[in-house]
Scaffold this motif. Structure first.
Motif, short mmCIF file in Angstrom:
data_model
loop_
_atom_site.label_atom_id
_atom_site.label_comp_id
_atom_site.label_asym_id
_atom_site.label_seq_id
_atom_site.Cartn_x
_atom_site.Cartn_y
_atom_site.Cartn_z
N PRO A 1 0.91 -0.97 0.05
CA PRO A 1 0.07 0.28 0.00
C PRO A 1 0.90 1.19 -0.20
O PRO A 1 2.13 1.46 0.36
CB PRO A 1 -0.86 -0.05 1.30
N ARG A 2 0.37 2.24 -0.49
CA ARG A 2 1.07 3.45 -0.83
C ARG A 2 0.08 4.56 -0.24
O ARG A 2 -1.10 4.70 -0.58
CB ARG A 2 1.55 3.82 -2.05
N ARG A 3 0.76 5.64 0.50
CA ARG A 3 0.10 6.96 0.91
C ARG A 3 1.09 8.00 0.13
O ARG A 3 2.03 8.22 0.77
CB ARG A 3 -0.24 7.09 2.06
N ASN A 4 0.71 8.91 -0.53
CA ASN A 4 1.54 10.11 -1.12
C ASN A 4 2.79 9.31 -1.87
O ASN A 4 3.73 10.17 -1.77
CB ASN A 4 1.46 11.04 -0.39
N LYS B 1 4.36 7.18 -0.97
CA LYS B 1 5.30 6.44 0.05
C LYS B 1 4.74 5.01 0.76
O LYS B 1 3.41 4.86 0.80
CB LYS B 1 5.56 7.45 1.26
N GLU C 1 3.39 2.14 3.11
CA GLU C 1 2.88 2.21 4.08
C GLU C 1 2.28 0.72 4.33
O GLU C 1 1.65 0.10 3.73
CB GLU C 1 1.74 3.30 4.11
N CYS D 1 -0.31 -1.58 6.77
CA CYS D 1 -1.71 -1.32 7.13
C CYS D 1 -2.21 -2.45 7.91
O CYS D 1 -1.51 -3.71 7.72
CB CYS D 1 -2.64 -1.12 5.95
#
Length: 80
Positions: free
Chosen positions: A58-61, A63, A65, A67
């Protein structure tokens, strides 16, 4: 090939909903069963299988991440 041998002989089917977390590499960790039907019949093979689950991380912005709390059910039935 994962189907427990004694369950094949008796043709027992079941379902094992599970929950796990994903690490930064998309690997399932901290697997746990929520409930199983029938109880205990497929627990061990399901828990062993959770460690083989892989997802795209998973990515956020942009980056990577980790979960928590991903859910997946496995329905156990023999092909006829």
């Amino acid at each position: 090939e994962d189907y427990p041998g004694d369950m094949v002989y008796t043709a027992i089917t079941g379902i094992t909903p599970s929950e796990f977390d994903l690490d930064l590499n998309g690997a399932a960790i901290n697997g746990r069963l929520l409930v199983s039907d029938p109880p205990y019949a497929f627990d061990e093979v399901t828990l062993n299988g959770i460690s083989t689950i892989r997802y795209d991380p998973p990515r956020r912005n942009g980056k990577l991440e980790a979960c928590r709390g991903r859910m997946q059910s496995v329905r156990w039935q023999l092909p006829y």
